[in-house]
Scaffold this motif. Structure first.
Motif, PDB file in Angstrom:
ATOM      1  N   LEU A 192      34.087  49.193  47.209  1.00  0.00           N
ATOM      2  CA  LEU A 192      34.182  47.741  47.248  1.00  0.00           C
ATOM      3  C   LEU A 192      35.433  47.249  46.530  1.00  0.00           C
ATOM      4  N   PHE A 193      35.677  47.787  45.337  1.00  0.00           N
ATOM      5  CA  PHE A 193      36.890  47.391  44.611  1.00  0.00           C
ATOM      6  C   PHE A 193      38.118  47.634  45.469  1.00  0.00           C
ATOM      7  N   TYR A 194      38.136  48.802  46.087  1.00  0.00           N
ATOM      8  CA  TYR A 194      39.274  49.162  46.946  1.00  0.00           C
ATOM      9  C   TYR A 194      39.471  48.105  48.017  1.00  0.00           C
ATOM     10  N   CYS A 195      38.367  47.728  48.672  1.00  0.00           N
ATOM     11  CA  CYS A 195      38.480  46.755  49.759  1.00  0.00           C
ATOM     12  C   CYS A 195      38.906  45.384  49.248  1.00  0.00           C
ATOM     13  N   TRP A 196      38.377  44.990  48.081  1.00  0.00           N
ATOM     14  CA  TRP A 196      38.766  43.680  47.552  1.00  0.00           C
ATOM     15  C   TRP A 196      40.260  43.652  47.274  1.00  0.00           C
ATOM     16  N   ILE A 197      40.726  44.715  46.642  1.00  0.00           N
ATOM     17  CA  ILE A 197      42.145  44.718  46.286  1.00  0.00           C
ATOM     18  C   ILE A 197      43.002  44.838  47.538  1.00  0.00           C
ATOM     19  N   ALA A 198      42.533  45.641  48.490  1.00  0.00           N
ATOM     20  CA  ALA A 198      43.294  45.751  49.735  1.00  0.00           C
ATOM     21  C   ALA A 198      43.289  44.438  50.508  1.00  0.00           C
ATOM     22  N   THR A 199      42.275  43.607  50.280  1.00  0.00           N
ATOM     23  CA  THR A 199      42.257  42.312  50.959  1.00  0.00           C
ATOM     24  C   THR A 199      43.376  41.409  50.456  1.00  0.00           C
ATOM     25  N   ILE A 200      43.619  41.426  49.168  1.00  0.00           N
ATOM     26  CA  ILE A 200      44.694  40.553  48.681  1.00  0.00           C
ATOM     27  C   ILE A 200      46.069  41.225  48.795  1.00  0.00           C
ATOM     28  N   TRP A 201      46.090  42.534  48.931  1.00  0.00           N
ATOM     29  CA  TRP A 201      47.355  43.272  49.019  1.00  0.00           C
ATOM     30  C   TRP A 201      48.156  42.798  50.224  1.00  0.00           C
ATOM     31  N   ARG A 202      49.386  42.412  49.984  1.00  0.00           N
ATOM     32  CA  ARG A 202      50.284  41.914  51.019  1.00  0.00           C
ATOM     33  C   ARG A 202      49.732  40.688  51.734  1.00  0.00           C
ATOM     34  N   GLY A 203      48.922  39.926  51.004  1.00  0.00           N
ATOM     35  CA  GLY A 203      48.524  38.629  51.542  1.00  0.00           C
ATOM     36  C   GLY A 203      49.551  37.592  51.144  1.00  0.00           C
ATOM     37  N   SER A 204      49.219  36.345  51.439  1.00  0.00           N
ATOM     38  CA  SER A 204      50.105  35.270  51.010  1.00  0.00           C
ATOM     39  C   SER A 204      49.275  34.389  50.097  1.00  0.00           C
ATOM     40  N   MET A 205      49.259  34.800  48.819  1.00  0.00           N
ATOM     41  CA  MET A 205      48.240  34.237  47.928  1.00  0.00           C
ATOM     42  C   MET A 205      48.647  32.914  47.311  1.00  0.00           C
ATOM     43  N   SER A 206      47.663  32.050  47.119  1.00  0.00           N
ATOM     44  CA  SER A 206      47.847  30.889  46.264  1.00  0.00           C
ATOM     45  C   SER A 206      46.680  30.860  45.304  1.00  0.00           C
ATOM     46  N   PHE A 207      46.899  30.241  44.143  1.00  0.00           N
ATOM     47  CA  PHE A 207      45.908  30.386  43.077  1.00  0.00           C
ATOM     48  C   PHE A 207      45.234  29.081  42.711  1.00  0.00           C
ATOM     49  N   GLU A 208      44.431  28.560  43.634  1.00  0.00           N
ATOM     50  CA  GLU A 208      43.560  27.456  43.261  1.00  0.00           C
ATOM     51  C   GLU A 208      42.424  28.018  42.401  1.00  0.00           C
ATOM     52  N   THR A 209      41.640  27.126  41.806  1.00  0.00           N
ATOM     53  CA  THR A 209      40.627  27.583  40.852  1.00  0.00           C
ATOM     54  C   THR A 209      39.716  28.694  41.398  1.00  0.00           C
ATOM     55  N   PRO A 210      39.178  28.546  42.629  1.00  0.00           N
ATOM     56  CA  PRO A 210      38.286  29.619  43.093  1.00  0.00           C
ATOM     57  C   PRO A 210      38.991  30.976  43.082  1.00  0.00           C
TER      58      PRO A 210
END
Ligand code: HEA
Ligand code: HEA
Ligand code: CUA
Ligand SMILES: [Cu+2]
Lengths: 296, 530, 389
Positions: free
Chosen positions: B336-354
């Motif tokens: 699960l950790f792997y998948c969570w991190i791979a989900t944000i990996w090479r995404g286009s992230m923004s950091f709203e509170t959630p």
């Protein structure tokens, strides 16, 4: 499953019954607690609170189920709703299985682990020096420290008297419900009513025999709830089972009355099936009891 | 996935108004709202209790409370936080979001749903009533055995134990009713085309939670029933003199108790990847593998319970079995950790509170999980067991993994539920204050545990003074920070910038196709999922 | 702004966690080990902490890299992959899990196996056996074999109440000090049997790495082999009621010669005690000893004044039960009499028969009947108590 749109789902109107039912449970629980704690002020009011709470609960169940029956007769429940009830009933019975599993677990644990372990300790060190870890057992306190513990000596309950008869009764009753169900499916109302009637009679017979057995255990065998590991598991398991049989019989009586009024159709009869499932579940639990509590 | 929505929005809302609306409602959103508000209130109550405990532990010596009352505080704190804050919060989300996410008109059994909620306040009353009764000289206060009810301490205990037993019964019925509802809703109410493997991860998390609840809550009910009869009717389940065994209680309790910790987190593991994918603007990584891992965790969780009492003296084979099976849980969790991190990996992230909460959650829950892995070692656990090391471990999993996860969900869905945007600045401040003071509260507790401070003691030896002082001060900051959270929620509910239907730029899923807030009857006609 | 915060907290976490494994100072870790078991436990613990640290740092580094670079504010274009697609990619994703399996079951699993086996090996080559009994809220010890056989005593907390309520300066060993510590010879393997008389307790000395539950009605065991002289302190680790925090374990490890001297000393005292039980005591002697026994054993519950803490703990002052006679005309114990309650207990009230000596019991009963605001007037002789055993 959900492949084509299924139309309109019936969402019942707002209802106050669940809220009042919970309040009743609160009052009953508090009353029970006061009634079993003698030293606490308010003890004397406990039983009355308990009865009051119980009254509220019964009234709410009566009204709630009455409303469900009315909605069912009013044609609100179609295949989609019906399926929800079936899934729901199955999940509920699964939770009941888990509840009985706890008590069976306790039985196995004591038979296989704690009683032999208590008997197996080095006699040089243990307070229970000459305890034999055989089953049935009232535990070492009942055997060695006779002066300090008041656990009575008892005779265990044999399997081949009333319990065997009760097994036959329940198995037969399982068959009669199924027979009634066939009658319903073929729309033979008399077979339905007759089958249910027989089932109810068998259920009542079972309860009567069980009550007699308890009487016998307490008065002649010295087997009581306090009789150590055996007494505790025996009465808790058979007691909770008996309670479920009683509930099941009441539900059977309800659907018997409904069948006589002409409720249920060959296509739509979840009420009937839910009760039948429950009855079969009670049956299966009994088989477990018969084998592990009475026989082996 | 793409959807064709045919939700037609009723203008009329046929329900009573005022208090009667809430007492009688059969609407999944109303019930969800009640669950969430109840959870927030109980979080405050449970938190305030532990603030008193931290104040007492601020320095050695007895200052504020008596040892007996101290024991009551910690046990009730735990029972409230677990059963009346974390679980109802997750159930609240289930009620609100499951029907929206799978395109259902409502929960499958609405009246039962209402009952499930209304069992909670009586349970809360039962649990806390003994405190008040004691003020009038009735009984000697609430349950003082810790949240674990261990016999024979609980057999010996006062009237508070009886009240707690019945509170647990009501909570149990409530959870079973809630679970039945979730199972039926998921199996029977999905929109056409919404196959199981297209369901949002949150539905999967909850489905497995519901199965676990149905399998284990009745066992807890059975265990406390035996406790009740041991207390009042002379049975000998937990008494050696009758052939029973106090350790049997621990087996029964933890057969429920260990799955319980996953029950608490599975819903969070469900919606967390949804939040990550929203703010990374990138599809979820390894959907199928995540589903299988959730199942694996659910299955493993019911066979590892005895790692909570390695020190009671079990035979060596049992010790080894429970050690290795416990370690095995780290594999699906690592997936699960792997998948969570791979989900944000090479995404286009923004950091709203959630998203802040979600990312902080991965890291902090990681610490909780890794320390759990260490606890699984039988030999080392002899030292860790029942020390503050364990306390720190489970606050990293329960507070960081549970409560902070729920907070991420609250910020994520609040605009959808209320129709207004919350105050973003305040939300960020809340996150940073919480994350920092949380670490400052509980990292010292790891060291306290290693140095040998047992848990559940009202007073301690002098060598533990400094760390306890740091921990207490940080705990007060942590508590105060939660007031920002409450303020933000209330002001958001009362007004603010209008939220759009989609709310978040990257949000995917059926719930974001409805207006914010959604109409009283969400999908009177089910949408078709292609 | 956010970035810096993340970096800072990241650093903070890493540092805080690093101190686990790297810092060999015992203040930040388990206390200095003095038994083979504790040494083994410390090694296992350090190793695990290092492994989990490395896992944590690696994963955290990956996350921080991603958080720094893959942001919308940097105009990073999101990728669209949802899983490994090519065969090499699949293999790549399996590598971490292979490593994790290796860590779980080989790197951590094998040493753990050996530790468990060592920990449970209580009987082989044991040089002596002691029985430890936990009760609310004190430990009692009994030597079961060898020269010391028959020695038994209760070990009570000695920290004065004033220190606990902050009315006096706290001593160095606040809450971790007792009147009679357990005395053990160094370098001897001691098998420790545990049981309890009321609820579950847990006998634990951190420096020994030994921690085991004491369960009423059951026997449990563990072992220690102290390799260094000294006084070691621990405490009860299983919640056992209101006095759970006041139930310390103190063990004095001494060289064999010193141990022998101590044993001889104890034996002498025991002989004096049995002699004492047979002689006729004066009321003053009984009252003096009784006061001592009462403050050590009874005052936790019934309070120093005798007022108790009703309804949990009844007052002894003015108690009806205390005013009733103890023995019938034949010297038989009356049921539910004062002495019966003290000898056999009831519910939460412990049975003192096994823990206190005849003179102690006679003295405390006499004391309770003639002090604490009671004036029954009679005295109980140790010989009378002895006759009841
Ligand atoms: C939600 C709550 C929760 C969760 C998820 C867990 C998860 C785990 N817990 Fe915990 N635990 C509790 C709540 C929880 N626990 C509570 C409440 C108690 C105390 C109860 C009491 O006594 O009152 C307890 C106590 C407890 C004990 C008993 C300690 C004792 O009393 O002696 C043990 C022993 O084995 C244990 C083990 C584990 C393990 C192996 C996991 C595993 O599931 C963890 C698996 C996860 C991982 C292995 C992480 C994998 C991650 C990575 C590989 C990368 C991570 C790094 C980054 C992201 C930076 N726990
Ligand atoms: C979901 C579960 C959960 C949550 C969220 C928490 C939250 C917190 N817990 Fe709790 N805790 C447990 C589950 C949980 N705990 C369990 C299972 C135990 C074991 C019990 C046992 O031994 O049986 C335990 C035990 C436990 C102990 C050990 C007690 C002991 O063994 O002696 C401590 C000690 O520091 C502690 C601290 C805290 C703190 C500081 C918080 C904080 O995070 C709380 C923050 C929240 C608030 C403070 C409320 C909101 C704010 C206000 C209402 C404003 C008022 C604020 C102030 C006055 C400052 N907890
Ligand atoms: Cu004895 Cu805690
Ligand atoms: Cu666990």
């Amino acid at each position: 499953m959900a492949t084509q749109s299924q139309g309109h789902y019936f969402v019942p109107n707002p209802s106050l019954y669940p809220f009042i039912l919970s309040a009743g449970l609160l009052v009953m629980a508090a009353g029970f607690i006061f009634s079993v704690n003698e030293s606490v002020p308010g003890h004397s009011a406990g039983s009355w609170m308990m009865l009051g709470g119980l009254g509220v609960i019964l009234a709410m169940i009566f009204l709630w189920l009455g409303k469900v029956i009315a909605e069912s007769q009013g044609g609100h429940y179609k295949t989609w709703e019906d399926k929800s009830f079936r899934w729901g009933m199955m999940a509920f019975i699964a939770s009941e299985v888990a509840f009985f599993a706890a008590f069976f677990g306790a039985l196995f644990y004591m038979r296989v682990i704690s009683v032999p372990e208590l008997a197996g300790f080095d006699p040089e060190f243990t307070p229970y020096k000459d305890f034999l870890g055989a089953w049935p057992s009232a535990g070492p306190g009942g055997v060695v420290l006779g002066t300090e513990y008041t656990t009575a000596q008892f005779t265990p309950m044999g399997a081949w008297g009333i319990p065997a008869i009760n097994t036959l009764i329940l198995l037969t009753s399982g068959a009669t419900v199924t027979w009634a169900h066939w009658g319903l499916l073929k729309n033979k109302r008399s077979q339905l009513v007759m089958g249910l009637f027989l089932t109810v009679v068998l259920g009542l017979l079972f309860i009567a025999l069980q009550a007699y057995e308890y009487h016998h255990a307490y008065n002649e065998l010295g087997l009581t709830l306090q009789a150590g590991a055996y007494g505790s598991t025996f009465f808790m398991l058979t007691g909770f089972h008996g309670f479920h049989v009683t509930l099941g019989t009441i539900m059977l009586i309800v659907i018997l009355l409904r069948s006589m009024k002409g409720h249920f159709s060959p296509e739509h009869h979840f009420g009937f099936e839910g009760v039948a499932w429950y009855w079969h579940f009670v049956d299966v639990v009994w088989l477990g009891l018969f084998v592990f509590v009475y026989w082996l | 996935m793409s959807y064709t929505t045919t939700a037609h929005h009723d203008a009329h809302e046929d329900h009573p108004s005022g208090i009667m609306r809430w007492l009688t409602t059969t609407n999944h959103k109303d019930i969800g709202t009640m669950y969430l508000i109840f959870a927030l209130i109980m979080f405050m109550v449970g938190g305030s209790m532990i603030m008193l405990v931290r104040a007492e532990l601020f320095q050695p010596g007895m200052q504020l409370v008596q040892p007996e009352f101290f024991n009551q505080l910690i046990g009730v704190h735990a029972l409230i936080m677990i059963f009346m804050a974390l679980m109802p919060a997750a159930t609240g989300f289930a009620n609100w979001m499951l029907p929206l996410q799978i395109g259902a008109p409502d929960m499958a059994l609405p009246r039962l749903n209402n009952w499930g909620f209304w069992l909670l306040p009586p349970a809360a009353i039962l649990l806390t009533l003994p405190y008040i009764l004691a003020l009038f000289g009735i009984g000697d206060g609430a349950i003082a055995t810790g949240w674990t009810f261990y016999a024979p301490l609980s057999v010996q205990g006062g009237i508070g134990v009886d009240f707690a037993i019945f509170a647990v019964h009501l909570l149990g019925i409530s959870s079973v009713m809630g679970s039945i509802n979730v199972i039926v809703t998921i199996f029977n109410m999905r929109a056409p085309g919404m196959t199981l493997m297209k369901m949002p991860m949150f539905a999967w998390g909850w489905l497995i939670t519901a199965f676990l609840l149905i399998a284990t809550i009745p066992v807890l009910a059975g265990a406390v029933t035996m406790l009740l009869t041991d207390r009042h009717f002379g049975t000998h389940f937990f008494d050696a003199a009758g052939g029973g065994d106090p350790i049997m209680f621990q087996h029964l309790f933890w057969f429920f108790g260990h799955p319980e910790v996953y029950i608490l987190l599975l819903p969070v593991w469900g919606f967390m990847p949804q939040i990550l994918q929203t703010f990374a603007r990138k599809p979820m990584y390894g959907y199928k593998v995540q589903v299988y891992s959730l199942w694996a965790i659910g299955a493993l969780s019911v066979v590892v319970w005895a790692h909570h009492f390695f020190t009671v003296g079990m035979p060596v084979p049992a010790l080894l079995y429970f050690m290795y099976s416990t370690m095995a849980i780290s594999i699906p969790l690592a997936v699960l950790f792997y998948c969570w991190i791979a989900t944000i990996w090479r995404g286009s992230m923004s950091f709203e509170t959630p998203m802040l909460f979600a990312v902080g959650w991965i890291i902090l829950f990681g610490i909780g999980g890794l320390t759990g892995l260490v606890l699984a070692d039988v030999a080392a656990d002899a030292q860790y067991h029942h020390t503050y090391f364990v306390v720190a471990h489970f606050h990293y999993t329960l507070f960081a993994g549970g409560i902070m996860g729920i907070m991420a969900g609250v910020y994520y869905w609040l605009p959808k539920m209320t129709g207004h945007m919350y105050n973003e600045k305040l939300g960020k401040l809340h996150f940073w204050l919480t994350a920092i003071s949380f670490n400052l509260t509980f990292i010292p507790q790891f060291f306290l545990g290693l140095a040998g401070m047992p848990r559940r003691i009202p007073d301690y030896a002098l060598q533990f003074s400094e760390f306890n002082m740091i921990s207490s001060i940080a705990a007060f900051v942590l508590g105060a920070a939660q007031l920002l959270f409450v303020y933000n929620i209330i002001s958001c509910a009362r007004g603010g910038k209008k939220a759009t239907d989609q709310v978040w730029e990257g949000a995917q899923g059926l719930e974001w196709t409805l207006p914010s807030p959604p109409p009283y009857h969400s999908f009177t006609e089910q949408p078709v999922v292609k | 702004m956010v970035m810096q915060w993340i970096k800072k907290t990241g650093m903070f976490l890493v540092l805080a966690f690093a101190s686990f494994a790297v810092n060999a100072e015992y203040a930040w870790n388990f206390p200095k080990p003095v038994t083979p078991m504790a040494l083994d436990t410390l090694h296992v613990h350090n190793k695990f902490m290092l492994i989990t640290m490395i896992l944590f740092v690696v994963v955290l580094a990956i996350m921080i890299y991603s958080i720094v670079n893959h942001r919308k504010s940097r105009n990073y274009q999101a990728a669209t992959f949802t899983g490994p697609r090519t065969r090499p990619q699949v293999l790549w994703t399996l590598v971490p899990f292979a490593i994790l399996l290796y860590i779980d079951f080989i790197l951590m699993g094998i040493p753990a196996y050996h530790s468990v086996v060592m920990m449970e090996d209580t009987k082989n080559n044991a040089d002596m056996v002691i029985k430890v009994n936990g009760s609310q809220w004190r430990w009692s010890y009994e030597y079961m074999d060898g020269d010391a056989q028959g020695i038994k005593f209760v070990s009570n907390l000695t920290t004065p109440q004033e220190q606990i309520t902050n009315e006096a300066e706290k001593g160095e060993h606040y809450l971790l000090e007792v009147d009679n510590p357990l005395v053990l010879p160094v370098d001897k393997k001691v098998r420790i049997l545990l049981t309890a008389s009321d609820v579950i307790h847990n006998w634990w000395v951190p420096a020994f790495g030994a921690s085991r539950d004491a369960i009423p009605g059951f026997l449990r065991e563990t072992w220690v082999k102290v390799e260094e002289e000294g006084t070691y302190r621990g405490q009860c680790k299983e919640l056992c009621g209101k006095g759970h925090g006041y139930m310390p374990v103190v063990v004095k490890a001494v060289p064999q010669e010193e141990f022998d001297v101590w044993v001889a000393d104890q034996k002498q005292q025991m002989a004096a005690n049995t002699a004492g039980a047979d002689k006729e005591w004066t009321k003053d002697e009984l009252m003096a000893l009784g006061k001592d026994v009462y403050t050590k054993n009874c005052a936790v519950c019934h309070q120093v004044s005798g007022a108790g803490l009703p309804p949990a703990f009844p007052a002894l002052t003015g108690s009806k039960l205390v005013a009733e006679p103890n023995l019938d005309s034949d010297g038989k114990l009356l049921k539910d009499s004062h002495l019966d309650r003290v000898l056999n207990g009831k519910g939460v009230m412990p049975a003192w028969k096994a823990t206190l000596s005849d003179s102690d019991i006679a003295a405390v009963v006499t004391y309770e009947r003639n002090a604490l605001g009671n004036a029954v007037g009679d005295v109980l002789q140790p010989a009378q108590v002895k006759a009841l055993r």
